[in-house]
Design an enzyme around this catalytic site. Structure first.
Site, short mmCIF file in Angstrom:
data_model
loop_
_atom_site.label_atom_id
_atom_site.label_comp_id
_atom_site.label_asym_id
_atom_site.label_seq_id
_atom_site.Cartn_x
_atom_site.Cartn_y
_atom_site.Cartn_z
N GLY A 29 0.70 -1.14 0.00
CA GLY A 29 0.09 -0.16 -0.06
C GLY A 29 0.91 1.20 -0.10
N ASN A 30 0.17 2.39 0.45
CA ASN A 30 0.85 3.64 0.23
C ASN A 30 0.39 4.51 1.33
OD1 ASN A 30 -1.21 5.52 -1.06
ND2 ASN A 30 -0.81 3.70 -2.71
N ARG A 31 0.84 5.86 1.53
CA ARG A 31 0.53 6.72 2.65
C ARG A 31 -0.65 7.74 2.27
NH1 ARG A 31 4.28 6.27 6.43
NH2 ARG A 31 6.31 5.65 5.92
#
Ligand code: C5P
Length: 239
Positions: A29-31
């Site tokens: 995933g990412n932020r």
């Protein structure tokens, strides 16, 4: 006035980051917090638009008065976007779509184990455990949603397209390239190198790149203010 300037308009906004499963309990995933996309959806709703909000997993309250469609992966987001844009006037892609995903998500939780051998994944190439105990995850390319949309010539009506770019270097060059490659009307370049801009913050510092070459540097503003500025530009494009 701004209040009703999107009345009768059908808009699609994507928000948040996608999650690409590795196995039943893990993902890549990412932020992305989703704050910018949710602010865009709420601003469009307040201006009278019919809003479809396609959202990755975020921890934000569900906005009232918008049609929320939840997705997890880039593939699901692509399907939701392609279906929603067929009768939309505007698409704003503020989601942080993962560029890559694990080749074959394992159906069972991948175990750490001694010695070499394949990671779980039904004999597929999800990952590889090496004899030194390290594990390599094999990632393959995700579809570029805006990129593929640029190739679609058969949309029933004109779609105003807005993209986002989170760049850390060569911002102007990359933004202009992205604007043309993805055939956007507007590209919003996020300064993610500042602590008051980008992922997770409530404020944002953006530069707008218009298809006609105009470039606008906006000051640091709350994401709600950035959303209003973006819809002001889109309203001009629609008229
Ligand atoms: O190429 P880059 O990922 O920097 O482009 C960012 C823009 O493209 C954003 O608007 C993002 O939502 C969109 N995008 C997309 N599909 C992807 C990756 C990004 O539509 N696979």
């Amino acid at each position: 006035g701004k209040k009703g300037d999107l009345a009768g308009c059908r808009v699609v906004v994507t928000a948040g980051g996608t999650q690409e499963p590795i196995d039943p309990v893990r993902y890549v995933g990412n932020r992305s917090s989703g704050k910018m996309g949710y602010a865009l959806a709420e601003e469009a709703r307040d201006r009278g638009a019919h809003v479809v909000l396609i959202s990755g997993p975020v921890s934000l309250p569900v906005p009232y008065g918008v049609e929320l469609r939840r997705v997890e992966t880039a593939a699901q987001m692509q399907a939701a976007v392609f279906s929603a844009v067929t009768n939309a006037d505007v698409l704003i892609m503020s989601a942080a779509v993962a560029d890559f995903r694990p080749a074959h998500p394992a159906s069972q939780k991948i175990k750490k184990r001694l010695g070499g051998g394949r990671g779980a994944g039904e004999g597929e190439n999800t990952g590889e455990q090496a004899t030194d105990g390290s594990f390599s995850l094999h990632l393959i390319k995700n579809p570029d949603i805006l990129g593929e949309l640029a190739q679609m010539q058969d949309l029933p009506r004109r779609l105003v397209r807005v993209g986002f770019a989170a760049e850390t270097e060569n911002v102007v060059e990359n933004a202009k390239d992205k604007l043309h490659r993805k055939q956007l009307d507007l590209l919003v370049a996020n300064d993610v190198t500042r602590s008051d801009s980008g992922f997770g913050t409530n404020t944002n510092k953006v530069t707008l790149f218009h298809a006609n070459g105009v470039m606008e540097d906006l000051p640091v503003m709350p994401k709600t203010g950035v959303a209003a500025a973006i819809w002001d530009r889109v309203v001009s494009l629609l008229s």
